[in-house]
Design an enzyme around this catalytic site. Structure first.
Site, PDB file in Angstrom:
ATOM      1  N   GLY A 126       0.826  -1.243   0.139  1.00  0.00           N
ATOM      2  CA  GLY A 126       0.012  -0.018   0.054  1.00  0.00           C
ATOM      3  C   GLY A 126       0.855   1.201   0.115  1.00  0.00           C
ATOM      4  CG  ASP A 129      -1.619   1.121  -3.907  1.00  0.00           C
ATOM      5  OD1 ASP A 129      -2.128   0.861  -4.913  1.00  0.00           O
ATOM      6  OD2 ASP A 129      -1.156   0.082  -3.171  1.00  0.00           O
ATOM      7  CD  GLU A 149      -0.558  -4.015  -3.089  1.00  0.00           C
ATOM      8  OE1 GLU A 149      -0.921  -3.234  -2.475  1.00  0.00           O
ATOM      9  OE2 GLU A 149       0.793  -4.330  -3.832  1.00  0.00           O
ATOM     10  CG  ASP A 157      -7.793  -3.159  -3.831  1.00  0.00           C
ATOM     11  OD1 ASP A 157      -6.789  -2.426  -3.236  1.00  0.00           O
ATOM     12  OD2 ASP A 157      -8.512  -4.019  -3.202  1.00  0.00           O
TER      13      ASP A 157
END
Length: 275
Positions: A126, A129, A149, A157
């Site tokens: 994350g 991200d 991930e 996602d």
């Protein structure tokens, strides 16, 4: 002018001379993003966006690592959070949860002020991200990056798969996403994931603060417009981008900042802009 700093549990905020530093502050968990931190990232970025005294944001991490990604305890509890007797309603709840987490990170990108990431130690899952939402990324030697991930059996996602291929070559982005392999700081610079590598954390923070202060000295209105155009142009055609900037400057070009720049040039002095 209201420059009241939000009192947050997982993010420490400092504001000095136009530079806001947001520090992920769960060092005992390598700044893993728990439920509170997801929401507080949005609170902090919305505050930076809305506060005129903030001209530039630096995002860093406390402790040994920048960020270890999503807190696995939070990931493990998702099933309970979205549970419903009706499978369709459960899936709808999960979709809404994912969309909300996406929005928490997109608040970094939506912030009208440039956001510079200062990355040391681990930047995985994350955290990728998160940093791909930032305007620029800088690393300390020893930093390492991983789109992790895939190793926990899920498709990333909340932004990596959408933003990373806009920053580095598509094939390299796919390799990192498919393999989950670790990328050291020097390779991250070679592939364009980070702008520059500094020898250690102290020099990283000093260097990023220096870049941020240089940006803070420019016209705030022009900086905000430049970020708007760069983000818009990334997602639209050249023709659309040209049309958008023409409309923007029809409204914003003739400004007090432009007058001040011209006066400063005539008088051979540094320009002084209002927030």
């Amino acid at each position: 002018m209201n420059t009241h700093l939000p009192q947050l549990e997982t993010i420490a905020i400092e504001l000095d001379a136009g530079l806001a530093e947001l520090r992920l502050n769960r060092p005992e968990r390598s700044n893993a993003i728990n439920e509170a931190m997801w929401q507080e990232l949005r609170i902090a970025c919305n505050w930076a966006d809305a506060t005129p005294a903030v001209r530039v944001v630096v995002l860093a991490g406390a402790g040994r690592n920048f960020c270890a990604g999503i807190d696995l305890a939070m990931l493990a509890s998702v099933g309970e959070v979205v549970a419903d007797a009706d499978p369709a309603r459960s899936r709808e709840a999960l979709r809404r949860l994912i969309l909300d987490l996406q929005d928490c990170l997109s608040s970094v990108e939506r912030c009208r002020k440039p956001v510079l990431a200062a990355i040391h130690g681990a930047c995985i899952g994350g955290a990728i991200d998160l940093v791909t939402c930032c305007d620029m990324r800088y690393a300390a030697a020893g930093a390492h990056f991983s789109v992790r991930e895939i190793d926990v059996g899920m498709t990333a996602d909340v932004g990596t798969l959408q933003r990373l291929p806009k920053l580095i070559a598509d094939g390299v982005a796919r390799e990192l996403a498919y393999t989950g392999r670790s990328v050291a700081a020097d390779e991250a610079a070679r592939i364009g994931l980070v702008n520059r590598v500094f020898p250690d954390v102290e020099e990283l923070l000093a260097g990023v603060r220096g870049i941020a202060r240089a940006i803070a000295g420019k016209s705030p209105l022009a900086i905000r417009g430049t970020k708007e155009m760069l983000n818009y142009g990334r997602d639209h055609s050249v023709a659309d981008g040209l049309n958008h900037v023409a409309t923007w400057n029809a409204a914003m070009l003739m400004s007090a900042d432009l007058d001040e720049t011209m006066a400063a040039l005539r008088e051979r002095r540094p320009a002084r802009f209002r927030d």
